[in-house]
Design a protein around this motif. Structure first.
Motif, PDB file in Angstrom:
ATOM      1  N   VAL A 148      -2.824   5.926   3.221  1.00 36.72           N
ATOM      2  CA  VAL A 148      -2.300   5.303   4.443  1.00 36.72           C
ATOM      3  C   VAL A 148      -2.303   6.282   5.616  1.00 36.72           C
ATOM      4  O   VAL A 148      -1.748   5.985   6.677  1.00 36.72           O
ATOM      5  CB  VAL A 148      -0.868   4.758   4.216  1.00 36.72           C
ATOM      6  N   ALA A 149      -2.929   7.435   5.443  1.00 36.54           N
ATOM      7  CA  ALA A 149      -2.909   8.462   6.485  1.00 36.54           C
ATOM      8  C   ALA A 149      -3.543   7.967   7.777  1.00 36.54           C
ATOM      9  O   ALA A 149      -3.036   8.243   8.873  1.00 36.54           O
ATOM     10  CB  ALA A 149      -3.615   9.726   5.998  1.00 36.54           C
ATOM     11  N   ASP A 150      -4.652   7.222   7.674  1.00 39.25           N
ATOM     12  CA  ASP A 150      -5.316   6.752   8.889  1.00 39.25           C
ATOM     13  C   ASP A 150      -4.419   5.817   9.689  1.00 39.25           C
ATOM     14  O   ASP A 150      -4.375   5.888  10.923  1.00 39.25           O
ATOM     15  CB  ASP A 150      -6.620   6.036   8.538  1.00 39.25           C
ATOM     16  N   VAL A 151      -3.719   4.934   8.995  1.00 40.55           N
ATOM     17  CA  VAL A 151      -2.828   4.002   9.683  1.00 40.55           C
ATOM     18  C   VAL A 151      -1.672   4.758  10.323  1.00 40.55           C
ATOM     19  O   VAL A 151      -1.239   4.445  11.440  1.00 40.55           O
ATOM     20  CB  VAL A 151      -2.300   2.928   8.714  1.00 40.55           C
ATOM     21  N   ASN A 176      -0.584  -6.229  10.029  1.00 42.75           N
ATOM     22  CA  ASN A 176      -2.043  -6.221  10.125  1.00 42.75           C
ATOM     23  C   ASN A 176      -2.727  -5.810   8.827  1.00 42.75           C
ATOM     24  O   ASN A 176      -3.918  -6.098   8.627  1.00 42.75           O
ATOM     25  CB  ASN A 176      -2.496  -5.263  11.234  1.00 42.75           C
ATOM     26  N   ASN A 177      -2.007  -5.086   7.963  1.00 39.18           N
ATOM     27  CA  ASN A 177      -2.605  -4.563   6.716  1.00 39.18           C
ATOM     28  C   ASN A 177      -1.739  -4.951   5.519  1.00 39.18           C
ATOM     29  O   ASN A 177      -1.236  -4.085   4.795  1.00 39.18           O
ATOM     30  CB  ASN A 177      -2.720  -3.041   6.797  1.00 39.18           C
ATOM     31  N   PRO A 178      -1.559  -6.260   5.284  1.00 37.70           N
ATOM     32  CA  PRO A 178      -0.633  -6.684   4.225  1.00 37.70           C
ATOM     33  C   PRO A 178      -1.025  -6.190   2.841  1.00 37.70           C
ATOM     34  O   PRO A 178      -0.154  -5.816   2.045  1.00 37.70           O
ATOM     35  CB  PRO A 178      -0.669  -8.212   4.314  1.00 37.70           C
ATOM     36  N   ASP A 179      -2.314  -6.184   2.542  1.00 40.31           N
ATOM     37  CA  ASP A 179      -2.740  -5.755   1.204  1.00 40.31           C
ATOM     38  C   ASP A 179      -2.472  -4.272   0.983  1.00 40.31           C
ATOM     39  O   ASP A 179      -2.036  -3.860  -0.103  1.00 40.31           O
ATOM     40  CB  ASP A 179      -4.235  -6.040   1.006  1.00 40.31           C
ATOM     41  N   LEU A 180      -2.732  -3.469   2.006  1.00 43.35           N
ATOM     42  CA  LEU A 180      -2.513  -2.028   1.895  1.00 43.35           C
ATOM     43  C   LEU A 180      -1.048  -1.722   1.642  1.00 43.35           C
ATOM     44  O   LEU A 180      -0.701  -0.960   0.732  1.00 43.35           O
ATOM     45  CB  LEU A 180      -2.982  -1.330   3.172  1.00 43.35           C
ATOM     46  N   TYR A 233      -3.380  -3.940  17.943  1.00 41.36           N
ATOM     47  CA  TYR A 233      -1.970  -3.769  18.285  1.00 41.36           C
ATOM     48  C   TYR A 233      -1.665  -4.293  19.688  1.00 41.36           C
ATOM     49  O   TYR A 233      -2.500  -4.231  20.590  1.00 41.36           O
ATOM     50  CB  TYR A 233      -1.584  -2.292  18.204  1.00 41.36           C
ATOM     51  N   THR A 234      -0.452  -4.791  19.826  1.00 47.77           N
ATOM     52  CA  THR A 234       0.075  -5.208  21.122  1.00 47.77           C
ATOM     53  C   THR A 234       1.049  -4.150  21.618  1.00 47.77           C
ATOM     54  O   THR A 234       1.914  -3.701  20.863  1.00 47.77           O
ATOM     55  CB  THR A 234       0.795  -6.564  20.998  1.00 47.77           C
ATOM     56  N   GLU A 235       0.901  -3.777  22.862  1.00 47.28           N
ATOM     57  CA  GLU A 235       1.773  -2.738  23.420  1.00 47.28           C
ATOM     58  C   GLU A 235       3.213  -3.233  23.483  1.00 47.28           C
ATOM     59  O   GLU A 235       3.504  -4.242  24.121  1.00 47.28           O
ATOM     60  CB  GLU A 235       1.281  -2.376  24.818  1.00 47.28           C
ATOM     61  N   PRO A 236       4.138  -2.541  22.801  1.00 46.78           N
ATOM     62  CA  PRO A 236       5.537  -2.995  22.794  1.00 46.78           C
ATOM     63  C   PRO A 236       6.233  -2.772  24.128  1.00 46.78           C
ATOM     64  O   PRO A 236       5.939  -1.820  24.852  1.00 46.78           O
ATOM     65  CB  PRO A 236       6.176  -2.138  21.701  1.00 46.78           C
ATOM     66  N   ARG A 237       7.166  -3.668  24.439  1.00 42.21           N
ATOM     67  CA  ARG A 237       8.024  -3.493  25.603  1.00 42.21           C
ATOM     68  C   ARG A 237       9.291  -2.795  25.131  1.00 42.21           C
ATOM     69  O   ARG A 237       9.971  -3.282  24.230  1.00 42.21           O
ATOM     70  CB  ARG A 237       8.355  -4.843  26.236  1.00 42.21           C
TER      71      ARG A 237
END
Length: 297
Positions: A180-183, A269-273, A23-27
């Motif tokens: 999807v709980a971990d995400v 980052n998780n297109p298949d999920l 992940y990239t930190e959002p502004r």
């Protein structure tokens, strides 16, 4: 009823660094004020609350049917309840909490119900950042030999060696909920740790302490301190002050702004999920309905 608490821990130092690196930190700029209607990217990948409630009702009926087929019916004074299924008797719902997005509780609700769910409003089976699931169902009621037998047949342990009713029904369905709980935990923890959110969480704690509610180390500690207790005047005072400090600190506004960005990244980052998450829920909903139709023929 055994409640499976799936919570997000703001102070979890052991968050996977590999996940964090994705992940990239959002502004954060021009952060809007949020309320209970806040919409998040993950919302597009799950069924609506009424549909999830329907799934829970179907699941409960299948589990109950399995128990009856084994000669272990649910006692008349017991009931199924869970994250998306209220008990039929309102008195058995006294420990449900308000089910809106954590941090968006409004003053009017807090003054009447504290952190508790109102009889006809959104509800959750656990406090703060609790992750609800229609699969989280259990038996509740007054302790009795009949209830204990039903609980053993439902979830074990069984001396007979055969599958529990829950395992039997899940095998029949062959359609699990997407995991999807971990995400969800990852993105929430990242948002709670965002540089724009952290000082606002600290401001909330300072606000609460100055109002006479000290000792809280995390923003969810206030609600956790009264969870599973009957509603009372002390809870209402606490909840009302919590709402006021949430507004003045604006931690929820910045948290949900960061969370929305992290959720967008998670989907990328998780297109298949995520591409299969909604269809997997629909598949389970259809399997529940079909299995119930077969059982009632």
């Amino acid at each position: 009823m055994a409640v499976c608490l799936v919570l997000v821990c703001a102070a979890c130092a052991g968050q996977d660094e590999t996940a964090r690196a994705e992940y990239t930190e959002p502004r954060l700029k021009n952060v809007a004020v949020v309320d209970a209607a806040v919409a998040l990217p993950f919302d597009a990948y799950t069924l609506s609350t009424p549909e999830l409630e329907h799934m829970a009702r179907d699941y409960a009926q299948l589990l109950e049917g399995c128990l009856e087929s084994r000669g272990v019916p649910v006692p008349t004074d017991a009931f199924f309840a869970g994250d998306y299924l209220r008990a039929s008797d309102p008195r058995d719902n006294q420990f449900l909490v308000w089910g809106g997005p954590f941090g968006t509780l409004d003053a009017a609700h807090a003054k009447r119900w504290g952190y508790h769910a109102s009889p006809d409003g959104p509800y959750a089976n656990g406090p703060a950042f609790y992750l609800s699931s229609p699969d989280n169902l259990g038996l509740g009621g007054h302790a009795s030999p009949g209830l204990e037998r039903a609980e053993r047949e439902l979830d074990g342990p069984l001396d007979s060696g055969k599958a529990t009713c829950r395992a039997e029904v899940d095998k029949q369905l062959s359609a699990p909920m997407p995991d999807v709980a971990d995400v969800k935990r990852d993105t929430s923890q990242l948002a709670l740790g965002h540089p724009a959110v952290v000082p606002r969480l600290a401001a909330w704690m300072t606000c609460m302490r100055e109002a006479g509610f000290g000792g809280f180390k995390h923003v969810y500690d206030a609600e956790m301190s009264v969870y599973l207790r009957p509603l009372g005047a002390a809870e209402i005072r606490l909840a009302v002050q919590d709402v006021a400090c949430t507004r003045s600190s604006r931690w929820a506004d910045f948290y949900y702004a960061a969370l929305a960005d992290y959720e967008k990244q998670a989907i990328k980052n998780n297109p298949d999920l995520f591409s299969g998450a909604l269809s997997a829920e629909r598949k389970r909903a259809d399997a529940l309905s079909s299995a119930l139709d077969q059982d009632t023929r």
